[in-house]
Design a protein around this motif. Sequence first.
Motif, PDB file in Angstrom:
ATOM      1  N   ILE A   1      77.999  91.952  27.892  1.00 36.32           N
ATOM      2  CA  ILE A   1      78.250  93.492  27.790  1.00 36.32           C
ATOM      3  C   ILE A   1      79.682  93.334  27.413  1.00 36.32           C
ATOM      4  O   ILE A   1      80.658  92.737  28.060  1.00 36.32           O
ATOM      5  CB  ILE A   1      77.980  94.230  28.999  1.00 36.32           C
ATOM      6  N   ARG A   2      80.166  94.266  26.445  1.00 31.29           N
ATOM      7  CA  ARG A   2      81.590  94.416  25.990  1.00 31.29           C
ATOM      8  C   ARG A   2      82.285  95.199  27.213  1.00 31.29           C
ATOM      9  O   ARG A   2      81.876  95.944  27.775  1.00 31.29           O
ATOM     10  CB  ARG A   2      81.737  95.642  24.652  1.00 31.29           C
ATOM     11  N   SER A   3      83.557  94.567  27.390  1.00 30.42           N
ATOM     12  CA  SER A   3      84.221  95.101  28.605  1.00 30.42           C
ATOM     13  C   SER A   3      84.486  96.620  28.512  1.00 30.42           C
ATOM     14  O   SER A   3      84.429  97.031  29.697  1.00 30.42           O
ATOM     15  CB  SER A   3      85.652  94.452  28.582  1.00 30.42           C
ATOM     16  N   ASP A   4      84.671  97.236  27.152  1.00 27.45           N
ATOM     17  CA  ASP A   4      84.856  98.714  27.376  1.00 27.45           C
ATOM     18  C   ASP A   4      83.588  99.267  27.786  1.00 27.45           C
ATOM     19  O   ASP A   4      83.503 100.379  28.204  1.00 27.45           O
ATOM     20  CB  ASP A   4      85.647  99.045  26.067  1.00 27.45           C
TER      21      ASP A   4
ATOM     22  N   ALA B   1      86.206  91.316  25.096  1.00 26.86           N
ATOM     23  CA  ALA B   1      86.356  92.390  24.355  1.00 26.86           C
ATOM     24  C   ALA B   1      85.265  92.891  23.453  1.00 26.86           C
ATOM     25  O   ALA B   1      84.850  93.993  23.135  1.00 26.86           O
ATOM     26  CB  ALA B   1      87.990  92.335  23.418  1.00 26.86           C
ATOM     27  N   ASP B   2      84.551  91.873  22.655  1.00 30.30           N
ATOM     28  CA  ASP B   2      83.654  92.094  21.718  1.00 30.30           C
ATOM     29  C   ASP B   2      82.192  91.529  22.246  1.00 30.30           C
ATOM     30  O   ASP B   2      81.175  91.539  21.580  1.00 30.30           O
ATOM     31  CB  ASP B   2      83.974  91.426  20.282  1.00 30.30           C
ATOM     32  N   GLY B   3      82.117  91.295  23.601  1.00 31.07           N
ATOM     33  CA  GLY B   3      80.775  90.958  24.181  1.00 31.07           C
ATOM     34  C   GLY B   3      80.410  89.448  23.852  1.00 31.07           C
ATOM     35  O   GLY B   3      79.483  89.123  24.239  1.00 31.07           O
ATOM     36  N   LEU B   4      81.086  88.650  22.889  1.00 33.87           N
ATOM     37  CA  LEU B   4      80.655  87.315  22.364  1.00 33.87           C
ATOM     38  C   LEU B   4      81.510  86.202  22.870  1.00 33.87           C
ATOM     39  O   LEU B   4      81.001  85.263  22.320  1.00 33.87           O
ATOM     40  CB  LEU B   4      80.709  87.488  20.791  1.00 33.87           C
ATOM     41  N   THR B   5      82.276  86.396  23.595  1.00 38.63           N
ATOM     42  CA  THR B   5      83.148  85.166  24.317  1.00 38.63           C
ATOM     43  C   THR B   5      82.398  84.136  24.772  1.00 38.63           C
ATOM     44  O   THR B   5      82.451  82.989  24.362  1.00 38.63           O
ATOM     45  CB  THR B   5      84.076  85.759  25.432  1.00 38.63           C
ATOM     46  N   ALA B   6      81.147  84.272  25.589  1.00 38.29           N
ATOM     47  CA  ALA B   6      80.483  83.445  26.078  1.00 38.29           C
ATOM     48  C   ALA B   6      79.567  82.545  24.818  1.00 38.29           C
ATOM     49  O   ALA B   6      79.613  81.269  24.894  1.00 38.29           O
ATOM     50  CB  ALA B   6      79.425  83.707  27.052  1.00 38.29           C
ATOM     51  N   TYR B   7      79.279  83.415  23.903  1.00 38.32           N
ATOM     52  CA  TYR B   7      78.370  82.860  22.768  1.00 38.32           C
ATOM     53  C   TYR B   7      79.332  81.786  22.213  1.00 38.32           C
ATOM     54  O   TYR B   7      78.798  80.735  21.645  1.00 38.32           O
ATOM     55  CB  TYR B   7      77.918  83.890  22.021  1.00 38.32           C
TER      56      TYR B   7
ATOM     57  N   TYR C   1      71.052  94.086  22.850  1.00 34.44           N
ATOM     58  CA  TYR C   1      70.246  94.822  21.632  1.00 34.44           C
ATOM     59  C   TYR C   1      70.720  94.827  20.409  1.00 34.44           C
ATOM     60  O   TYR C   1      70.312  94.881  19.516  1.00 34.44           O
ATOM     61  CB  TYR C   1      69.887  95.943  22.394  1.00 34.44           C
ATOM     62  N   ASP C   2      72.160  94.769  20.256  1.00 36.04           N
ATOM     63  CA  ASP C   2      72.953  94.977  19.035  1.00 36.04           C
ATOM     64  C   ASP C   2      73.821  93.522  18.843  1.00 36.04           C
ATOM     65  O   ASP C   2      74.413  93.828  17.773  1.00 36.04           O
ATOM     66  CB  ASP C   2      73.979  96.254  19.102  1.00 36.04           C
ATOM     67  N   GLN C   3      73.403  92.419  19.107  1.00 35.37           N
ATOM     68  CA  GLN C   3      74.025  91.360  18.943  1.00 35.37           C
ATOM     69  C   GLN C   3      73.303  90.373  18.031  1.00 35.37           C
ATOM     70  O   GLN C   3      73.726  89.162  17.815  1.00 35.37           O
ATOM     71  CB  GLN C   3      74.323  90.698  20.349  1.00 35.37           C
ATOM     72  N   LYS C   4      72.259  90.910  17.618  1.00 41.11           N
ATOM     73  CA  LYS C   4      71.376  89.708  16.826  1.00 41.11           C
ATOM     74  C   LYS C   4      71.954  89.246  15.506  1.00 41.11           C
ATOM     75  O   LYS C   4      72.163  87.975  15.322  1.00 41.11           O
ATOM     76  CB  LYS C   4      70.170  90.510  16.150  1.00 41.11           C
ATOM     77  N   LYS C   5      72.783  90.010  14.787  1.00 37.74           N
ATOM     78  CA  LYS C   5      73.448  89.534  13.626  1.00 37.74           C
ATOM     79  C   LYS C   5      74.612  88.576  13.869  1.00 37.74           C
ATOM     80  O   LYS C   5      74.746  87.769  13.425  1.00 37.74           O
ATOM     81  CB  LYS C   5      73.810  90.947  12.826  1.00 37.74           C
ATOM     82  N   ALA C   6      75.688  89.202  14.973  1.00 35.83           N
ATOM     83  CA  ALA C   6      76.578  88.422  15.265  1.00 35.83           C
ATOM     84  C   ALA C   6      76.404  87.281  15.905  1.00 35.83           C
ATOM     85  O   ALA C   6      76.920  86.033  15.240  1.00 35.83           O
ATOM     86  CB  ALA C   6      77.526  89.186  16.402  1.00 35.83           C
ATOM     87  N   VAL C   7      75.474  87.108  16.562  1.00 36.04           N
ATOM     88  CA  VAL C   7      75.163  85.685  17.119  1.00 36.04           C
ATOM     89  C   VAL C   7      74.565  84.665  16.287  1.00 36.04           C
ATOM     90  O   VAL C   7      74.743  83.676  16.263  1.00 36.04           O
ATOM     91  CB  VAL C   7      74.336  85.919  18.514  1.00 36.04           C
ATOM     92  N   SER C   8      73.508  84.992  15.344  1.00 38.61           N
ATOM     93  CA  SER C   8      72.915  84.584  14.364  1.00 38.61           C
ATOM     94  C   SER C   8      74.301  83.964  13.603  1.00 38.61           C
ATOM     95  O   SER C   8      74.062  82.907  13.003  1.00 38.61           O
ATOM     96  CB  SER C   8      72.149  85.493  13.590  1.00 38.61           C
ATOM     97  N   GLU C   9      74.909  84.724  12.944  1.00 40.96           N
ATOM     98  CA  GLU C   9      76.208  84.326  12.266  1.00 40.96           C
ATOM     99  C   GLU C   9      77.002  83.309  12.929  1.00 40.96           C
ATOM    100  O   GLU C   9      77.411  82.051  12.469  1.00 40.96           O
ATOM    101  CB  GLU C   9      77.169  85.541  11.916  1.00 40.96           C
ATOM    102  N   LEU C  10      77.275  83.389  14.325  1.00 43.61           N
ATOM    103  CA  LEU C  10      78.001  82.246  15.019  1.00 43.61           C
ATOM    104  C   LEU C  10      77.158  80.834  14.965  1.00 43.61           C
ATOM    105  O   LEU C  10      77.803  79.780  14.943  1.00 43.61           O
ATOM    106  CB  LEU C  10      78.193  82.816  16.563  1.00 43.61           C
ATOM    107  N   LEU C  11      75.884  81.049  15.112  1.00 46.90           N
ATOM    108  CA  LEU C  11      75.091  79.579  15.103  1.00 46.90           C
ATOM    109  C   LEU C  11      75.059  79.163  13.952  1.00 46.90           C
ATOM    110  O   LEU C  11      75.047  77.949  13.710  1.00 46.90           O
ATOM    111  CB  LEU C  11      73.664  80.475  15.619  1.00 46.90           C
TER     112      LEU C  11
END
Length: 221
Positions: A131-134, A156-162, A185-195
């Motif tokens: 979850i994003r901190s805000d 801050a962007d919810g992606l630190t742990a990933y 629910y809105d992180q599919k694209k971002a986490v796919s790109e990180l991977l």
Amino acid sequence: RLASEHKPIQHIIGETSFFDFTVQTDSRALIPRHDSECVVELALDQIPEDQNVFVADLGTGTGVLLLAILKARRKARGVGVEHSAQAIELAEMNRKYVLAKPDRMSVFHGSWSDWTGWEQCDVILSNPPYIRSDVIPTLSPEVKDFEPLDALDGGADGLTAYRDIIGLGAKHMKAGAHLVFEIGYDQKKAVSELLSDAGFKDLKHAQDLGGNDRAISAIKT
Ligand code: GLN
């Protein structure tokens, strides 16, 4: 109005169902969500029935994801990695509460950056804080006032742990091993790109009971 009005029912009853079993639940770790069952299903898709696989669950909390895998795959063994001293006690209790042979699961108390078991794993799964901190202040009182915030707050962007786990996994996982995440629910694209950027391939996705993107898996090359 009493704050305790919002105490989650799962803390009062002291247990929560997940698939066909229950784990003990209280304020020490995140309450299992049925939406997380699709994460287990996606992981099970990668684990043949009769193989001696080794599975790690990073940020295991109650231990529920790993316990579900071990119940469904009788030859699998695994470790729950957990930095919270409170949560690890609950994982330790649930290991004995759920498994007929508790020795199939061990626990490691420490952060995933202190843990050195990466290269032994065939599957690594995690439901990390995302979850994003805000957004945290907008969560329902049942969640934000009663559940451990370090299991929820993904920075801050919810992606630190990933970023952390994918970076460490890219370095230390063996080729061919699977990495499986629960995602927001809105992180599919971002986490796919990180991977993909870290060299993982064969990305697969799954949706939860509400039809939201909720799980992603990839293979280490
Ligand atoms: N799905 C959880 C919630 O909405 C969040 C889980 C997490 O951050 N890992 O409360």
